[in-house]
Write an enzyme that holds these catalytic residues in place. Structure first.
Site: not given
Ligand code: F6P
Length: 360
Positions: A14, A117, A140, A142, A177, A278, A286-287
């Site tokens: 990812g 990893d 990552t 993560d 909420r 909600r 986040q990426r």
């Molecule tokens: O490993 C990075 C990550 O964004 C995880 O946090 C998430 O579970 C996964 O990849 C999502 O994968 P994809 O981009 O295939 O939806």
């Protein structure tokens, strides 16, 4: 200065913020300091599977805007294990030899792979099988790669999640909420615990600590008794239902990914406490975004260190951040030590010390 080399670089798994900053650092160090050639391999190992292999020559001009751009200029994939590659006819084939052939066809002296990893394990296996001089760089959101304290992309993801929490506070307070923010992190709760503390959450649920809806509702009631009529909950995507079931959703091509625990909690909390709930699912935001200064810094330091490992012919190693320094360890050591949140660690202690409910 040593002999002239031609090195390859690829991004795998990812994407995350800071990948282009690594590509830039590798290019600056290899081309600028050592006068080597750098080839950027396109779409991870897919680029090497192609004949001719798909790669582009990198120089200072090509990486001129790379420090601040998210994504990866080389492309990536988190599908298609080359040892069990899904073919269009539904069969699965071992395509590792094609990738190894691609590496040698490009005349590479070494390869830098930026991955989590899973990707690092695959790339290392290819390197061992194909006599590839390989160096790994951990990335990552993560932050679950073993040994290293930082992986590229994590800090930016925490910044984005924290900003989301800052915004949610106001709307939560205006409407009395319970606001639930579902964050990524795969099987580890690093994003949730870090952003939860930094963003002033009242409840943080992570896969490493089991919870009950009763405990969560007790905290909401306690806040109300203290005069706080809203509640901010952060939940990590891999948190299970109370019964211990994974919450996943179907994405394209029949694949499953974590997703939906936020909505499960919203329903359960509302049913048990009568609170209005909600959900915000932060997902792939986040990426993206501009890499944080810390991610740019780590990416730059890792890129330089990876090239220096190649200059010293130290292969099969991954660069790490340990005790305020860039170091390196055997890749096998790093990938054998999955790094989850330590339930007895500093961040969990800090959260408890602040009165944040962890659900237990
Ligand atoms: O490993 C990075 C990550 O964004 C995880 O946090 C998430 O579970 C996964 O990849 C999502 O994968 P994809 O981009 O295939 O939806």
């Amino acid at each position: 200065m040593g002999e002239h080399k031609r090195i390859g670089i690829l991004t795998s798994g990812g994407d995350c913020a800071g990948l282009n900053a690594v590509i830039r650092a590798v290019t600056h160090r290899a081309v600028g300091s050592y006068n080597w050639e750098v080839l950027g391999i396109l779409r991870a190992t897919y680029g090497l599977m192609h004949h001719p292999p798909q790669a582009m020559k990198l120089d200072r001009e090509k990486v001129i805007r790379a420090l601040t751009n998210a994504g990866t200029m080389l492309g990536t994939t988190n599908k298609g294990d080359p040892f069990a590659f899904p073919m269009p006819d539904g069969t699965v084939r071992d395509r590792s030899e094609e990738i190894i052939a691609g590496y040698h066809e490009l005349g590479l002296d070494a390869l830098i792979g930026i991955g989590g990893d899973g990707s690092l394990a695959i790339l290392r296996k290819l390197a061992q099988q194909g006599n590839i001089n390989f160096v790994g760089i951990p990335k990552t959101i993560d932050n679950d790669v073993g040994i290293t304290e930082h992986s590229i992309g994590f800090d930016t993801a925490v910044n984005i999640a924290t900003e989301a929490l800052d915004r949610l506070h106001f709307t939560a307070a205006s409407h009395d909420r319970v606001m639930i923010l579902e964050v990524m992190g795969r099987d580890a709760g690093h994003i949730a615990i870090s952003a939860g503390i930094a963003g002033g959450a009242d409840i943080i649920l992570i896969p490493e600590i089991s919870y009950s809806i009763d405990n969560v509702c007790r905290k909401i009631k306690e806040l109300q008794e203290q005069g706080q009529n809203f509640c901010i909950v952060v939940v990590s995507e891999a948190v299970c239902t109370e019964a211990g079931d994974k919450v996943e959703c179907l994405v394209s091509f029949g694949e499953r990914r974590y997703g939906g625990i936020g909505h499960y909690l919203a329903e359960s909390i509302s049913a048990a406490s009568g609170a209005e709930t909600r959900v915000t699912v932060l997902g792939h935001t986040q990426r993206g975004g501009t890499p944080s200064p810390l991610d740019r810094l780590i990416a730059s330091a890792f890129g330089v260190a990876a090239v220096d490992l190649i200059a010293n012919e130290e292969y099969d190693r991954m660069v790490t951040w340990q005790n305020r320094q860039v170091m390196s360890v055997p890749i096998a050591e790093a990938i054998s030590q999955y790094q989850a949140v330590d339930p007895k660690g500093t961040l969990v202690k800090t959260a408890r010390g602040l009165g944040i409910c962890l659900g237990d």
